[in-house]
Structure formats: C-alpha cells, structure tokens
Design an enzyme around this catalytic site. Structure first.
Site, PDB file in Angstrom:
ATOM      1  CE  LYS A  43     -46.826 -73.394   3.255  1.00 34.00           C
ATOM      2  NZ  LYS A  43     -45.816 -72.574   3.778  1.00 34.00           N
ATOM      3  CB  SER A 277     -40.913 -76.897  -1.751  1.00 39.70           C
ATOM      4  OG  SER A 277     -41.937 -77.780  -1.686  1.00 39.70           O
TER       5      SER A 277
END
Length: 458
Positions: A43, A277
């Site tokens: 990110k 994740s």
C-alpha cells in the site's frame, strides 16, 4: 549502493524470491516481497501515488488535511507520504485492526479514529462512510477515497505490473498471479497492465471466507450479505467502483484458520514474516499450484510485514483462544486452561519475590492475577486489586514480598468438576484454581470460559 534523499524514493522495486520448501506441486512459486517497502506493505505504492496525483491536479497543497478510511496498510502508506510532504492526516480505522498498525499510524503523526468493524456499507459507522462524512464536515479537507480513486489502480497498472513482468522475464515469464482484493486497486491495475503486456497470464483471486467476491467470480452471484473474517486488508462486502474483475477467471475462498496457518508455515519453512493477507494469498496460491498438471511460473505477494500481527496470528495464545490451533482435549477442566502449569506456560511468582516483580509480570503478559507458588505448591493468589490496596499511600511497599499482599484463602476446583462449578467462583469475583489432588494445573478466568464457549459454537 545509491544514496537517496527521501524515504519515499525507496518505494517499489521490491525483490522476488523463489519458494523452495513449500509443496507447490508441478509449479514454481515466486513471492514478491512488498513487505520490503519502507512502510512495510504494498500500500506504500498507492499512498504516494494518490497524494502525488492530487498534487499535480492542484487538488491539495502542503498543510491541507487528508482523510481516508483504511484497514491499516493504506493508512501507513498515506501517513508516510503525508509526513514527508507536510499534510495533516485523519484515518478512520475498523476496530478489528491489529494494535501494531494503530500504534504505527499514531507514531507517524496520523490522527486515528476507531470505528465499528461489525457494520456494513451505508451504516453511519462503517469506516468508509464515516471517513467521507468527516471529510465533508472538515473545512478544506480532501477525501482520498481509495475505493473510488482511479489513481489507485494506476499505480499498479504503470508501476507494479511492468515491474513484475520485467523481473519475471528472467525466469521465462509469468503464467499466473494470485492476489487479494480490498480496494481492488492491485487487481484492477495488474489486470489492465497484463491485458496489454502479458495477456496469457492467468489472474487468480484469493478471498477470505465471508467476503462476497469469490462467489461473484466463480458463480456470477453478487450477495448483499457478507460474513465476518479476521484477515485484515482484503475481502469485501461490496464491489468497489474502481474494480475491474473482467479478466479474473478463478477465485479461492480461504478461511481465517487456513490463512493464519499458511502465514506461519511461510515463516517456518521459508523464513519470510508476512501478514494475515499474505497467508490468504499463499494458501490460495498453493491450492492453485497443486491443482495444475503442467509446470507453471506462479507469483503471489507478501503483502505486508508480519511484524504488525505479532499480538495476533503469531501469538500462540491468541491462536488457541480463537480455535485456530489444535489443543489436546481431556474432557475435563484442563480444556479451559489457556496456560497450563505442566507445560510451564503459567506465569507465576514466588512468595519471596518483591511486588515490583509481580507488577512487571502482570504488565508484560497483560494479566491481572498471578498464582503464588512455593516450589510446586500453590500457596496464594495475587490480584492487581490486592497489590493496589497494599501499595497505595506508600509506594515503597512495592519492595515488600508478594506474601505480604497475596490472598491465602484459595478457590480450589477439582479438575474433574463440572463447568458449572466455576460460576460461584466467578460470582465471588475470584479466579478458579484448578487442581488434580495436590497438584496445581492452572487458572481459569471468566474470559477463558467465554472463549471456551465460543469455540464450542464455532
């Protein structure tokens, strides 16, 4: 080695490593270490890209307030860029996010607003809706809106995608890539890039059980009801407006348990510390690889660093509490003891230890009572309230021995007693001390009983 002028210069160009110790069937699995970005996740790429694109358009200038709803990692990427570029940042974060992420965000100067994680989109406390409202109510604020911001997928279409293809060209190209979907920026950007530059590459979605996306890909059904999951950062209960699923042909629904165990296996076998994740993506990638009948080059992401999950999926007690690790079942009260004394997991003190040692152990292990053992024999229990009453008014009493403040009248419960025998102990505000004859086995608290009952429901 090059000298850089800003931490932002280090975003991207993350390494790829070939897995050697995992069962990948006939395939070769490659892991792109996005955890090596300076903010610790993939990110970072969109955090910088969305801010710099807004600057180029003249939408923001240093000193302005930026607002976003985030599962944590986008927030850290934004915080990194905002800190270096001189913006105020307000982040709305669901309360299921790890403490490490929240501490990280605050330490970087972001204002963190916690909100409920048990509500769906269009609820006023849903993290994205709350962020949009805060932005609208804050004069001059700019709402980043990663879920509807085209600068998000563009970062991957023109950055991450070409980078992967250039790296994988060294091993003959890329046959399949496995990714997750939160805001959908990674999936959409890579899909658009590969459609032009590597159209044969198969796109595979890894989705947490409870998310609506796997069913949408595999069966074309779009549910208006989602479940809940503990994996952070991926999975959705709606289709983001920037999402492009048109080239994704296969999806795997991965349970929380399989995700966490896969991440732990990655650390144990390959020495790579990935986040929750990452476990979802790895579990899906391994399933895909093992289903193939011909060799393929498959790539997936280590989306973020596992340092942000040390209190959760890398904590054996958290995993046991949530039923993700198997425990020996005895059919008696031992099934409720989280830290068995026989395994030397019980945190204890001696009657001769100073109270300051007891206080330090309570703080370190986040517990409020300690059994007091003289050798193997339990002689007392020390509760934080007992300690407080003893030292209040004279802090020097922290040097007194534990025996001076401990309670000697103990609530002993035989290991073969029914669970109902615990209730009168808890009603008195005490903790149950489980014994097998004269042998101390461990403690059972109210939360231990609640966790046990919840595991039975699961």
């Amino acid at each position: 080695m090059a000298i850089h002028d800003s931490i932002l210069d280090l975003v991207g160009q993350t390494p790829i490593i070939r897995a050697h110790h995992l069962d990948t069937g006939p395939c070769t699995l490659y892991l792109k270490l996005e955890s090596q970005n300076p903010g610790g996740s993939i990110k970072d790429r969109i955090g910088i890209a969305m801010i710099e694109a807004a600057e180029k358009r003249g939408d923001i200038k240093p000193g302005d307030t930026l607002v976003e709803g985030t599962a944590g990692n986008t927030g850290i990427g934004l915080a990194l860029a905002a800190q270096q570029k001189g913006y105020r940042l307000i982040l709305v974060v669901p309360d299921k996010m790890s403490r490490e992420k929240i501490f990280n965000l605050k330490a970087m100067g972001a204002q963190v607003v916690l909100t409920r994680s048990d509500v769906a989109k269009r609820h006023p406390e849903y993290y994205q809706d709350l962020a949009a409202r805060i932005a609208a109510e804050t004069p001059g604020a700019y709402f980043i809106n990663q879920f509807g911001n085209p600068d998000n997928p563009a970062a991957h279409e023109f950055g991450t995608g070409p980078e992967i293809l250039q790296q994988m060209a060294e091993v003959g190209g890329l046959d399949a890539i496995v990714f997750g979907c939160g805001s959908s920026g990674t999936m959409t950007g890579l899909s658009r890039c590969f459609a032009v530059q590597s159209p044969h590459t198969e796109l595979v979605l890894a989705d947490p059980v409870g998310s609506i996306l796997a069913d949408y890909i595999n069966h074309g059904t779009l549910s208006d009801k989602s479940g809940s999951w503990l994996v952070e950062g991926i999975g959705e209960d709606f289709l983001p407006s920037i999402a492009d699923f048109s080239r994704v042909r296969k999806a795997y629904a991965i349970s929380d348990r399989d995700s966490f165990l896969a991440a732990r296996e990655l650390l144990r076998k390959e020495g790579i510390l990935g986040g929750s994740s990452t476990g979802t993506l790895l579990a899906a990638a391994l399933r895909y690889c093992r289903e193939q009948t011909t060799p393929k080059n498959v790539l997936t992401f280590v989306c973020d660093t596992g340092n942000r999950y040390l209190s959760k999926m890398y904590n054996d007690y958290w995993m046991l509490d949530n039923g993700f690790l198997e425990r020996t079942q005895y059919g008696d009260l031992r099934d409720l003891i989280l830290r068995p004394f026989t395994q030397r997991d019980t945190v204890v003190v001696s009657p001769n230890d100073p109270l300051i040692i007891a206080w330090q152990r309570m703080k370190l292990y986040d517990i409020s009572q300690l059994p007091v053992l003289d050798g193997e024999r339990i002689v007392g229990i020390l509760d934080e309230s007992d300690m407080l009453l003893h030292v209040y008014g004279d802090e020097a009493r922290f040097r007194d021995p534990v025996s001076s403040a401990m309670v000697r009248k103990l609530d002993l419960v035989d290991v073969r007693a029914p669970i109902e025998a615990l209730l009168p102990v808890f009603d008195r505000g005490h903790v149950a001390i489980v014994m097998d004859g004269d042998r101390f086995l461990g403690l059972i608290t109210r939360i231990d009983l609640l966790n046990y009952l919840r595991r039975r429901v699961q």
